[in-house]
Write a protein that holds these residues in place. Structure first.
Motif, short mmCIF file in Angstrom:
data_model
loop_
_atom_site.label_atom_id
_atom_site.label_comp_id
_atom_site.label_asym_id
_atom_site.label_seq_id
_atom_site.Cartn_x
_atom_site.Cartn_y
_atom_site.Cartn_z
N LEU A 401 0.84 -1.20 0.00
CA LEU A 401 0.00 0.00 0.00
C LEU A 401 0.88 1.25 0.00
CD1 LEU A 401 -2.78 -1.00 2.57
CD2 LEU A 401 -2.68 -1.40 0.10
N GLY A 402 0.49 2.22 -0.78
CA GLY A 402 1.28 3.45 -0.92
C GLY A 402 0.76 4.55 -0.02
N GLY A 403 1.18 5.75 -0.31
CA GLY A 403 0.76 6.91 0.47
C GLY A 403 1.29 6.89 1.89
N THR A 404 0.65 7.64 2.74
CA THR A 404 1.02 7.70 4.15
C THR A 404 0.08 6.79 4.94
OG1 THR A 404 1.81 9.99 3.93
CG2 THR A 404 1.29 9.22 6.15
N GLN A 405 0.64 5.76 5.55
CA GLN A 405 -0.15 4.79 6.29
C GLN A 405 -0.04 5.07 7.78
OE1 GLN A 405 -2.11 2.39 4.97
NE2 GLN A 405 -1.58 2.98 2.87
N LEU A 406 -1.17 5.39 8.42
CA LEU A 406 -1.20 5.74 9.84
C LEU A 406 -2.06 4.75 10.62
CD1 LEU A 406 -1.69 9.63 9.57
CD2 LEU A 406 0.45 8.33 9.67
N PHE A 407 -1.75 4.60 11.90
CA PHE A 407 -2.46 3.65 12.76
C PHE A 407 -3.11 4.40 13.92
CE2 PHE A 407 -2.76 0.31 16.05
CZ PHE A 407 -3.41 -0.68 15.31
N ALA A 408 -4.46 4.35 13.98
CA ALA A 408 -5.21 5.11 14.99
C ALA A 408 -5.53 4.30 16.24
CB ALA A 408 -6.50 5.65 14.39
N ALA A 409 -5.25 3.00 16.21
CA ALA A 409 -5.50 2.13 17.39
C ALA A 409 -6.96 2.17 17.82
CB ALA A 409 -4.58 2.51 18.54
N GLY A 410 -7.85 1.79 16.92
CA GLY A 410 -9.27 1.71 17.24
C GLY A 410 -10.04 2.95 16.83
N TRP A 411 -11.29 2.99 17.26
CA TRP A 411 -12.18 4.11 16.91
C TRP A 411 -11.81 5.31 17.79
CZ3 TRP A 411 -15.33 3.58 12.75
CH2 TRP A 411 -15.52 2.29 12.28
N SER A 412 -10.71 5.92 17.46
CA SER A 412 -10.15 6.97 18.31
C SER A 412 -10.70 8.33 17.92
CB SER A 412 -8.63 6.94 18.22
OG SER A 412 -8.21 7.11 16.89
#
Length: 458
Positions: A401-412
């Motif tokens: 997967l391209g672009g900027t991949q971010l992780f929010a850790a759930g429905w934050s």
């Protein structure tokens, strides 16, 4: 909030104590009383939450003016009986297994029966009324400052003596009551100066006690939040601090931050910040003043106050400010919305378990390739749970997967702010970080590419 008649509450209490073995009698607190004022009104039982009073039950006095409250296994501490929507609060102390009976009258209240803790509280309500008003109700008082200062100076030794006789077997109560006595006197003294009067004293006429109120910092323990007047105290204290200082000095750039820092505990700072959010008139003013203080908003209710206030100021229409999220990327680097300003931003909120999300990925990859070289940032924010972070990392890598991949850790926070309850959700923002739309077409719809190009051209 529960609303019951006095008779029903007494029946509930009897039921708990005589029938249901699942709720032992020692776990029940029962409050009975009569309301002997010339008017009628509903009564409210309030508990203390983070330094302020919040309602938990109401009772309507019967034709004999009687009322009752019953609580099963209550949390021990200060509670309040108040009229109507919270007027004329009376401080009481509740713990499991106790019973309390009071008469509320025009002079304040009289305890008919109750614990040693509540006897001391009733004695304090009577003793402290010599300053200005019964039970520290903080109403405007038609008393000239010379008389008030005389009463205050005369009462201070009595307050000190009262504190010395707080020696019940209940150590938790003793600590809390001593703090409350000191807070009551200081709050009353400050409040007198801060409400309108026909004539106000000069600073030179203030009793010495006023200079003793100022401490640096003020309060260093969050335990003070167990008193229902603490939030009110903090608001008065910040204004009083200015009154006692150099009023010709420069105003603080961020008044909320300056006032919060008067207190020497991060949770106290959070309580101050949470209760002073509504004074801001615009989303931009709110975020610029409050965002630097978010680190103090540590409890669920403080965080909820932040989001609710922020959302109330943002209608999510085109041109509205975006939410400045901050999440880690695939390499552990923090990326915020503000970092992306200067580019048109497409945000995809998704998760590895979401079938419709994965269905859009080929179209998203194609769109990203077609927009290559243009000033567009593709940002994918995963709402996978923290326990699935490795699964997310593996998925991103294997699917390339391209672009900027971010992780929010759930429905934050981003999901809460934009009311995202279903995914995928695509959103578009302009180069200034302003909202274009928070419900954009999906990549499988050619309308999304058109929208991105139109945003680039503006």
């Amino acid at each position: 909030m529960k609303k019951c008649s006095a008779l029903l509450l007494l029946l509930i209490a009897a039921c708990y104590t005589t029938v249901h073995a699942t709720v032992p009698p020692a776990k029940l607190f029962v409050l009975t009383g009569t309301f002997q004022k010339s008017y009628t009104t509903d009564l409210m039982l309030m508990k203390v939450h983070e330094g302020k009073r919040i309602p938990i039950a109401t009772a309507k006095p019967g034709k004999d003016k009687d009322f009752a409250f019953a609580l099963s296994n209550p949390e021990e501490g200060f509670y309040y009986i108040a009229e109507g929507k919270g007027n004329n609060p009376i401080r009481i102390y509740i713990k499991s297994g106790d019973a309390l009976s009071v008469e509320i009258n025009n002079e304040g209240y009289k305890m008919l029966s109750g614990s040693q803790e509540n006897k001391l509280l009733a004695d304090w309500a009577t003793a402290s009324s010599v300053i200005a008003r019964p039970a520290f109700q903080f109403l405007n008082v038609n008393m000239e400052y010379q008389e008030y200062f005389k009463n205050l100076n005369g009462f201070l030794p009595e307050a000190k003596k009262f504190n010395q006789k707080i020696t019940t077997p209940n150590k938790k109560f003793n600590t809390l009551m001593k703090m409350a006595v000191d807070m009551d006197v200081e709050l009353d003294a400050m409040h007198y100066l801060l409400v309108p009067h026909s004539k106000h004293p000069t600073k030179a006429e203030y009793p010495e006690f006023y200079s003793q109120i100022i401490k640096s910092p003020k309060y260093t323990s969050a335990s003070i939040l167990q008193i229902g007047e603490t939030v009110e105290y903090m608001g008065n204290y910040s204004t009083f601090f200015i009154l006692m200082g150099d009023r010709n000095g420069p105003a603080p750039a961020n008044r909320t931050e300056w006032a919060a820092n008067l207190f020497g505990n991060d949770t106290l700072k959070g309580a101050y910040v949470a209760n002073n959010m509504s004074r801001f008139k615009s989303y931009e003013e709110f975020t610029s003043n409050i965002d630097p203080l978010k680190k103090y908003l540590v409890t669920d209710s403080m965080k909820a106050a932040y989001f609710n206030t922020m959302k109330a100021m943002n209608n999510f229409k085109k041109g509205s400010a975006s939410y400045n999220f901050s999440y880690e990327d695939i390499n552990g680097k923090k990326v915020s919305m503000n970092d992306l300003k200067g580019k048109v931003v497409l945000i995809d909120v998704w998760a590895t378990w979401c079938g419709p999300c994965k269905k859009e990925l080929p179209f998203l990859k194609t769109l990203e390739e077609e927009m290559k070289g243009k000033n567009v940032e593709f940002v994918s924010i995963s709402v996978d749970e923290l326990k699935d972070k490795e699964k997310w990392q593996t998925f991103v890598q294997t699917q390339q997967l391209g672009g900027t991949q971010l992780f929010a850790a759930g429905w934050s926070d981003i999901a809460k702010f934009y009311d995202i309850t279903g995914i995928p959700r695509f959103m578009v923002f302009d180069k200034e970080g302003k909202i274009v739309t928070v419900d954009a077409p999906r990549p499988s719809d050619a309308a999304l590419k058109t929208l991105l190009n139109e945003t680039l051209a503006n």
